[in-house]
Structures are given as structure tokens and as C-alpha cells.
Motif scaffolding. Structure first.
Motif, short mmCIF file in Angstrom:
data_model
loop_
_atom_site.label_atom_id
_atom_site.label_comp_id
_atom_site.label_asym_id
_atom_site.label_seq_id
_atom_site.Cartn_x
_atom_site.Cartn_y
_atom_site.Cartn_z
N CYS A 34 6.58 15.74 -29.44
CA CYS A 34 6.00 14.81 -28.46
C CYS A 34 5.02 15.53 -27.54
CB CYS A 34 7.12 14.15 -27.65
SG CYS A 34 6.55 12.94 -26.46
N MET A 35 5.40 16.74 -27.09
CA MET A 35 4.50 17.52 -26.22
C MET A 35 3.17 17.81 -26.91
SD MET A 35 7.06 20.36 -24.59
CE MET A 35 8.52 19.91 -23.65
N LEU A 36 3.23 18.26 -28.16
CA LEU A 36 2.01 18.64 -28.87
C LEU A 36 1.10 17.42 -29.09
CD1 LEU A 36 3.49 21.13 -31.47
CD2 LEU A 36 2.07 21.70 -29.51
N LEU A 37 1.69 16.32 -29.53
CA LEU A 37 0.88 15.13 -29.79
C LEU A 37 0.30 14.57 -28.49
CD1 LEU A 37 3.02 13.31 -32.50
CD2 LEU A 37 0.81 14.43 -32.81
N ARG A 277 -10.71 5.88 -30.04
CA ARG A 277 -9.75 5.56 -28.98
C ARG A 277 -8.46 4.95 -29.54
NH1 ARG A 277 -10.75 4.73 -23.54
NH2 ARG A 277 -12.99 4.60 -23.98
N SER A 278 -8.60 4.02 -30.49
CA SER A 278 -7.42 3.36 -31.04
C SER A 278 -6.53 4.35 -31.79
CB SER A 278 -7.83 2.21 -31.96
OG SER A 278 -8.62 2.69 -33.04
N VAL A 279 -7.15 5.30 -32.52
CA VAL A 279 -6.37 6.32 -33.23
C VAL A 279 -5.65 7.23 -32.23
CG1 VAL A 279 -6.54 8.35 -34.71
CG2 VAL A 279 -7.78 6.27 -35.30
N THR A 280 -6.33 7.59 -31.16
CA THR A 280 -5.72 8.45 -30.15
C THR A 280 -4.54 7.77 -29.48
OG1 THR A 280 -7.90 9.44 -29.75
CG2 THR A 280 -6.20 9.85 -28.12
N ILE A 281 -4.70 6.49 -29.16
CA ILE A 281 -3.59 5.74 -28.57
C ILE A 281 -2.44 5.62 -29.57
CG2 ILE A 281 -2.91 3.46 -27.71
CD1 ILE A 281 -5.72 3.21 -26.51
N ALA A 282 -2.78 5.42 -30.84
CA ALA A 282 -1.75 5.34 -31.88
C ALA A 282 -0.96 6.64 -31.96
CB ALA A 282 -2.38 5.00 -33.23
N LEU A 283 -1.64 7.78 -31.83
CA LEU A 283 -0.94 9.07 -31.85
C LEU A 283 -0.01 9.21 -30.65
CD1 LEU A 283 -3.68 11.58 -33.06
CD2 LEU A 283 -1.60 10.90 -34.27
N ALA A 284 -0.44 8.67 -29.50
CA ALA A 284 0.44 8.70 -28.33
C ALA A 284 1.69 7.88 -28.58
CB ALA A 284 -0.31 8.16 -27.11
N MET A 285 1.52 6.74 -29.23
CA MET A 285 2.68 5.91 -29.56
C MET A 285 3.60 6.61 -30.56
SD MET A 285 0.78 2.20 -29.84
CE MET A 285 2.29 1.37 -30.32
N VAL A 286 3.00 7.31 -31.53
CA VAL A 286 3.80 8.07 -32.49
C VAL A 286 4.61 9.15 -31.76
CG1 VAL A 286 3.66 9.72 -34.39
CG2 VAL A 286 2.32 7.62 -34.47
N ALA A 287 3.97 9.83 -30.81
CA ALA A 287 4.67 10.87 -30.05
C ALA A 287 5.87 10.30 -29.32
CB ALA A 287 3.70 11.52 -29.05
N VAL A 290 8.66 9.38 -31.81
CA VAL A 290 9.42 10.55 -32.27
C VAL A 290 10.43 10.96 -31.20
CG1 VAL A 290 9.24 13.00 -32.82
CG2 VAL A 290 7.65 11.38 -33.86
N LEU A 291 9.99 10.97 -29.94
CA LEU A 291 10.91 11.32 -28.86
C LEU A 291 12.03 10.27 -28.74
CD1 LEU A 291 11.71 13.08 -26.48
CD2 LEU A 291 10.10 11.81 -25.06
N ALA A 292 11.66 9.00 -28.89
CA ALA A 292 12.67 7.95 -28.81
C ALA A 292 13.70 8.10 -29.92
CB ALA A 292 12.00 6.58 -28.89
#
Length: 792
Positions: A34-37, A277-287, A290-292
Motif C-alpha cells: 500500500c505504501m509503495l503504490l 488520472r483515472s489509472v492513477t486513481i485506480a492504482l490508489a484504489m488497488v493499494a 490490498v491493505l483492506a
């Protein structure tokens, strides 16, 4: 909550090292990922953030409407910079005149460096800070240079760079300022700065608006400047007809803070790095997912642990422990675990950062800043409070009398269903991520290896001097005579590379002109590439006469756009080039049509392309039929002999096609890594669910065995929860995965045939992992002894 609570929490963790190790390791891996993403997301949204008052700074972009295919560019006529600098709505303005590689001689060493030519106020607008010397003085003097600290180290080593002289393309220049290295996340990076004042060309223009002024007001002013310019008023009748109601050039302002996500200029020359932007936000959601998932596993493990501690909890309640004491104890234990996991996560992130930087192709030098470290610690504390709340609630529901009497009632059916749903979410997320990642990687591989219209394996590409000049001709002829070389040809650009994009306007009549790509090639180019015409003939070296210079070869897309019924119908026709006030209309004969070649990526359909015979080109194609390594060494030796002071660039002809998908491949790799981690976490979640299922159903299992249930009946009973997770997770995750992959693949004109099959395969593979994770406790349940179970 006091220090005594924390001491007890740590003692309990130490008392159960295996449990502590499992939960801390699981959480730390999820936290590190999560930190890296999120570090990548923070880096992407931080582009140009170091610019003072960045929210009021805008970059000018333009689109030239005479060419209907022309993209937006972040370069514009520098006369607009002059007009903007005198406008009362603008508080400050500057421009980058050009960025180019130049030869720099430092003593006896020759290097190439990227020079950024800037206009006044650049150092103020972009906060260029001098470590030594005076930046303004360096940019005002025609022989002055301002170089970054990294450049100074590269040029002069540990020596003081200030006042040192170098030769730039034969002209003596002096380093008058050394400036701090710019942040890596800038859309206009620089290494060497040099002053400029010539406004007759084009450049990147930056404008800072006064407070209260909107971008629309300045855009209107600049658009009016363009529409009233001499170039716009001198358009020919044919050009005005082509424009219709459009302006010759459209002008827009883009906020510098958002410039990194400006997809209009992505891939355009001189635009620098761009993201989605949408891909970057998607990566934040993935991060966060994963933490969840890691947190859900911890909650499940902690809940199972509560079941084992019921007697302890019941005794504490009988001895007078209050609700606050119970809740505080479980929250403190959870915070201790998450803080330990945060510490290990920081270590894991530090170890993985070089690999992650290489994977993302980004420089994360400031990743471990004090602010980021503080955010991580606070996040660890908050995570501990959140994940400790549910086990604490379960502990509060423990009834001392029932527990001590041997009747457990620690968890209700509704809470059991809640944790089952969370496990389903884990499986659905992991499976969907895996499917999307596999499809992206497969599509990138498919696109990079798709047949480009010719066999690229035996071909080398060498960037040379103009091949119509004496040195260029001598080099070309010497390469052609090398053993193992069966032919050479010239072109203005390599097929699949986009550094040179020439456009031309041609038509069957003056009133039906269309814009298409123009490619200059030597007369033997098609022979070297073993290309055969669809119709007609191709350029013939034996016909090297004046008439051959007025011929043209088209691709099928150009034939269709020109309105010909077929390639055969186009052969022999005369087409007309652009006519303006400076020259007469040019006519060319269509002598042949060749198949579509992959000049563009698979993100775009083949475009209309015209091939012209020419001589003034500087890209050499070499066909190798002998020992490739020997030929490559021989070509490099020839280059060093012919051009001793020039950089040598040689590539395989097939190497350019993968470059179009570099960002897609990075995304696929990051998603693949996240998916692998998510699958591991989901597997652990199923493992925990199986352990809890066995614990919860011990008495039922014993009773079934006593009434004659066979081992495989018990196995199916335990596996039923895991099978339910697989079915429910597939039904939940599959639609989202299908939508995501469908939207991604829609950006390609040709798609891998494995796309949806790979997505389905990801769910099957994830199901196999889930069942394997449940297998151990299934086997244990099948071997449970009735005496052991009933004894508790």
C-alpha cells in the motif's frame, strides 16, 4: 489507555510468537504494498507542485487546424509570449525556447547534454535556486550557463564547477551558476539552462495570472491575437475552405498543476512525461484494497484468537474487569500489532523501493520524507484502532457463566456471515486484479510482437548524418560493402518510431485536399524491406531520373481516403499537392500501393500514408544476412572512424514497437505484483476461514462421526464454506473484471485473442489456490478424534 495496557499487550504478543508472527507479517506485507503504490500516486499528483503559486500558472497549448489530424502541442508561437508579457491580466510570464542535445567539450572529453533555452523570469517562476553563483547573471550573458548539481558532478567530478569553461558546439561558454537539482516529478525537467531572447520561433509558454483573472479571459485574448496575425489573414482561399468556421489555430490554457494528466498532449513531441488520472486513481484504489484485504485477514485471525481466549475473558469479567478495561486491552493489543507491522512494512518498502522504482520508471528520492514517515505511523495507529474494534466487540459478548460452563456463544450468526462476506470480497478482488493484470500483459505482448508488415529480424537501424552529404554517403557506402551486409536503404524515420512526423496535404483536385503522413524513402527502400505492391509497382533504382522524383506510393488507407474504388483504380492517377502563394501546385503520379505498415501503435488505426522518393535523409536501414554481432561491431567501428565526435545510435528494426506500450507494461507489472500479493492474502484469508470453520463446527463434526458420517462427508462439510466463497467471489468479481478488461482492450484496434480467456483463467487459478488453502484444515477435520473434541 496507559503504559500498563501497552506492557500487557506486548507480553501477550510475545507469549504467542507464532500468532504474532503470522499477523504482523501479513499486515506488514499489505502495508508495504500500500505504501509503495500510494507513493506512486503521491508522486504523480505532485507533478510541478514545487512551482510557487502553481495554481495560478498555466501553460499555453495549441492545435493547428489546417491539419485535421494534428494533435495538441505544448509549444506555440513565441509572439504569444511577448503579447502575454505585456497584458495587464498577466502577472508574470516566461518561456522555454527549445530543448536540444548539444556537444560539450570538457577538456579533452566530449559529452552530449540536453540544453534548455529559457526566457527571462524562468528562474523566478520555477523556483530555480542557486547553490553557487548568480542564475540571473548566467542567463543574461550569451556565454553563460547555469547547470544542475548532478550535471556539475558529471562534468567536473568533485571539483568546483563555478567559473569553469567548456566548448558548446565549438563556442566557449562559462558556468556562472550551479543550481539545485529540480524535482524528478516535473513536466519540464532541465539539466543545463541557457538564456534566450529570440521570439521568432516556437516554444513552451508559461503564464501566471493575476488574482481574480480566469483562464478563459486570457485564452480569449491569445485566440484573438492568433486570428488577427499576418499568418491567419494571409491564408489562401483553399485553406479558408478547409478551415470552414474554425480558426487557423486553437489556443487553450492548461493549469500547470494538472499538466501531467493532460492526455491531449500525451505522446506529442516536446511534451515530456504524461500520465493518466483515472489509472492513477485506480492504482490508489488497488493499494487501499490490498491493505483492506490484509486487515480483513488480521480481523479474522484476531476473532479466532478471541474464541480461544473465552475462558480468560470470562474469568477477567468475573474478577471485575469493566467494559472499558476489556475494550482498551483489545485495542491496545491491536495497536501494538499494527505498529510492529508498520515498522516491518517500512523496512520492506525500503528494501523493495529500488525494484519498484525500476518497475514504475520513476525516481522516488523523497519517498521516506519525515512527513511520509509520520503519516505511516499515524495510519498504523488508526488501523490498529479500526481492526481492534471488532474483536473487542466479540470479547464484550462473551458471557462468563456460559463460557465457564462449557457453552460458547462468542459470535452470532450475523457476525459470522459478515466475516464470510469479507472473505468473499477478498477472493473477488484478488481474482479480478489477477485477470485484469494478465489481460494487460498479454495485450502488450501481443501488440509489441504483432507482425508490422515486414520481417524486422534481419534489419538494423542506424541514425546517421544526412546521407546526401559527403560524409554520410561515404559511411553508407562503407556499410554496404561490409561482409554480411546485403543492402542498405535510407528513410527520414524508422518504421514504428515517432520522433519525426511529417504531414502533407494532397488530393485528386485542389478542392478535395486531405492531410496524410508523408514518408521520404530512398528508391531501394521497399526492395530492402522485401515489400511487394498490392497494385502497380514500387520505386525503381534503375529509373533514377527526373520523372521518378514526381511519383508517389500510397498505402490502402490513403487510397480509401482519396476516394479511389480500389488500389488498382488508383494506380496511374495524378494527385495534386498543396498550393499556396509561395509555390505552384505540385503533381505526382501514383505508381503503386503497398500494404499498411505499422508506423503507429495499435492504439490507432492505420493512417493514410504517402511515400516519396528523396535523398536528404539520415536514417539508414541495414539488411544483415551474416553474423549479426560481427556486423554490428563493424558498423560501430566504421562510425567511430567516420564520426569520432558523434554519438552512435543503432537499434534492431523491431525494437521500436514495444516502446509504444511501455506505460501499459508498467501498469500491467504493477497490477500483476499487486494481484500476486492479493492472491496470497486471499489464500491466507481462506486458511483462516477454514481454521475458524473447523473450530466452530467441532461438536457438529463429532456428532456426525458418531452417527456414522464418513471422512469424505466431513471434508465436504468443511470445504462447503470455501466453495461458497469461490462461487460468490466469482459472481461478484467477474463482472467488474470483464468491464475493466473490455474498457482497456477497447483502446486497441487489434486485440489479443487470449483476452477474456485469460480473465476466466485467473478466476479458475484463484479458485484452485483457495481450495488448496482450505485443504489442510479439511484434512485435520476429517481426522478429529471425538474424545479430544468432547473433552473441551
Amino acid at each position: 489507555m496507559n503504559m500498563r495496557d501497552f506492557k500487557i499487550g506486548w507480553r501477550l504478543l510475545i507469549a504467542e510468537p507464532s500468532y504474532s508472527l503470522v499477523v504482523i507479517l501479513g499486515l506488514s506485507v499489505g502495508l508495504a504494498a500500500c505504501m509503495l503504490l500510494l507513493g506512486f500516486v503521491q508522486y504523480s499528483f505532485g507533478y510541478n507542485a514545487q512551482v510557487p503559486d502553481v495554481d495560478n500558472v498555466y501553460v499555453v497549448k495549441q492545435r493547428f487546424n489546417l491539419d485535421p489530424r494534428a494533435p495538441w502541442f505544448e509549444v506555440a508561437p513565441l509572439q504569444l509570449y511577448l503579447a502575454a508579457s505585456q497584458n495587464p491580466m498577466v502577472s508574470d510570464s516566461t518561456a522555454i525556447g527549445r530543448v536540444e542535445n548539444q556537444k560539450v567539450k570538457i577538456g579533452n572529453a566530449l559529452v552530449k547534454a540536453e540544453f534548455t533555452y529559457v526566457f527571462p523570469h524562468f528562474q523566478d517562476m520555477f523556483n530555480v535556486h542557486a547553490v553557487a553563483g548568480d542564475v540571473q547573471h548566467a542567463l543574461e550573458r550569451p556565454d553563460g550557463l547555469a547547470i544542475t548539481q548532478d550535471t556539475a558532478q558529471h562534468w567536473f567530478g568533485a571539483a568546483d564547477a563555478l567559473g569553469k569553461s567548456v566548448l558548446v558546439d565549438g563556442h566557449l561558454c562559462t558556468v556562472l551558476a550551479v543550481v539545485a537539482n529540480p524535482p524528478a516529478n516535473m513536466t519540464m525537467p532541465y539539466r543545463v539552462l541557457r538564456g534566450m531572447s529570440d521570439t521568432t520561433n516556437w516554444g513552451a509558454i508559461f503564464i501566471k495570472l493575476k488574482k481574480g483573472i480566469t483562464p478563459a479571459e486570457v485564452t480569449l485574448f491569445l485566440q484573438q491575437m492568433v486570428d488577427s496575425s499576418p499568418a491567419a489573414t494571409a491564408l489562401s482561399a483553399e485553406q479558408r475552405q478547409r478551415l470552414g468556421k474554425n480558426s487557423m489555430m486553437d489556443i487553450r490554457l492548461t493549469a500547470l498543476r494538472d499538466a501531467y494528466f493532460d492526455r491531449d498532449v500525451a505522446g506529442a513531441p516536446f511534451s515530456g512525461p504524461r500520465g493518466d488520472r483515472s489509472v492513477t486513481i485506480a492504482l490508489a484504489m488497488v493499494a487501499l484494497l490490498v491493505l483492506a484485504m490484509a486487515s480483513i485477514n488480521y480481523v479474522n485471525l484476531a476473532t479466532v484468537r478471541v474464541l480461544r481466549r473465552q475462558r480468560e475473558i470470562g474469568i477477567r469479567k468475573l474478577l471485575g474487569a469493566s467494559v472499558q478495561n476489556i475494550v482498551t486491552q483489545f485495542l491496545v493489543e491491536s495497536v501494538c500489532i499494527t505498529m510492529a507491522a508498520t515498522l516491518f512494512a517500512l523496512i520492506l518498502a525500503w528494501l523493495a523501493l529500488p525494484l519498484f522504482s525500476e518497475l514504475a520508471d520513476r525516481n522516488f528520492d523523497n519517498f521516506f520524507s519525515w512527513m511520509n514517515m509520520g503519516i505511516c505511523v499515524l495510519s498504523g495507529i488508526l488501523l490498529g484502532l479500526l481492526t481492534g474494534a471488532y474483536p473487542a466487540w466479540i470479547a464484550l459478548r462473551v458471557a462468563p457463566v456460559r463460557v465457564l460452563a462449557g457453552r460458547s456463544n462468542a459470535e452470532t450468526a450475523s457476525s459470522t456471515r459478515l466475516r464470510w462476506c469479507l472473505t468473499v470480497l477478498q477472493f473477488a478482488t484478488a481474482s479480478a486484479l489477477t485477470g485484469v493484470a494478465l489481460v494487460i500483459v498479454a495485450q502488450v505482448d501481443f501488440a509489441a510482437k504483432l507482425y508490422p508488415g515486414f520481417d524486422a529480424k534481419p534489419l538494423l537501424i542506424v541514425d546517421s548524418h544526412p546521407l546526401d552529404e559527403p560524409q554520410g554517403r561515404a559511411f553508407r557506402d562503407a556499410v554496404a560493402r561490409l561482409p554480411g551486409v546485403t543492402g542498405v536503404a535510407a528513410s527520414d524515420e524508422a518504421i514504428g518510431r515517432h520522433s519525426v512526423k511529417a504531414l502533407t496535404a494532397i488530393g485528386r483536385t485542389r478542392d478535395s485536399v486531405i492531410s496524410m503522413q508523408a514518408k521520404s524513402v530512398s528508391s531501394n527502400f521497399f526492395d530492402l524491406y522485401r515489400l511487394r505492391p498490392v497494385a502497380g509497382r514500387l520505386f525503381d533504382p534503375a529509373r533514377n531520373n527526373e520523372n521518378e522524383l514526381h511519383t508517389i506510393v500510397l498505402n490502402p488507407s490513403a487510397v480509401r481516403e482519396l476516394g479511389f474504388a480500389s488500389p488498382e483504380a488508383a494506380v496511374g492517377q495524378i494527385i495534386k499537392g498543396p498550393a499556396d502563394q509561395s509555390r505552384e501546385e505540385e503533381q505526382r503520379e501514383i505508381i503503386g500501393v503497398i500494404p499498411d505498415l505499422r508506423h503507429e501503435s495499435l492504439h490507432e488505426a492505420p493512417v493514410a500514408t504517402a511515400y516519396y522518393p528523396a535523398n536528404n535523409m539520415n536514417v539508414l536501414s541495414v539488411r544483415v544476412d551474416g553474423n549479426r554481432q560481427q556486423v554490428e561491431r563493424a558498423i560501430e567501428t566504421l562510425w567511430r572512424t567516420t564520426f569520432p565526435d558523434e554519438e552512435f545510435n543503432m537499434h534492431s528494426a523491431g525494437s521500436f514497437f514495444a516502446l509504444d506500450y511501455a506505460e501499459d507494461l508498467k501498469l500491467g507489472k504493477m497490477l500483476a505484483a499487486s494481484a500476486g500479493l492479493a492472491l496470497s492474502i486471499a489464500g491466507l484469508g481462506i486458511y483462516v476461514l477454514s481454521a475458524y470453520s473447523v473450530r466452530r463446527k467441532e461438536r457438529e463434526i463429532v456428532l456426525r462421526k458418531m452417527y456414522g458420517a464418513l471422512p469424505h462427508h466431513i471434508g465436504l462439510l468443511i470445504l462447503s464454506d470455501s466453495l461458497g466463497v469461490v462461487v460468490a467471489g466469482t459472481l461478484l468479481g467477474l463482472p467488474f473484471a470483464w468491464i475493466a478488461t473490455h474498457r482497456y482492450l477497447a483502446g486497441y484496434v487489434e486485440q489479443t485473442p487470449l483476452g477474456q480467456w485469460l480473465m476466466l483463467g485467473a478466476f479458475v487459478g484463484a479458485a484452485a489456490i483457495v481450495l488448496l488453502a482450505a485443504l489442510r484444515h479439511t484434512l485435520l477435520a476429517m481426522r478429529i478424534s471425538p474424545m479430544i473434541a468432547l473433552r473441551g
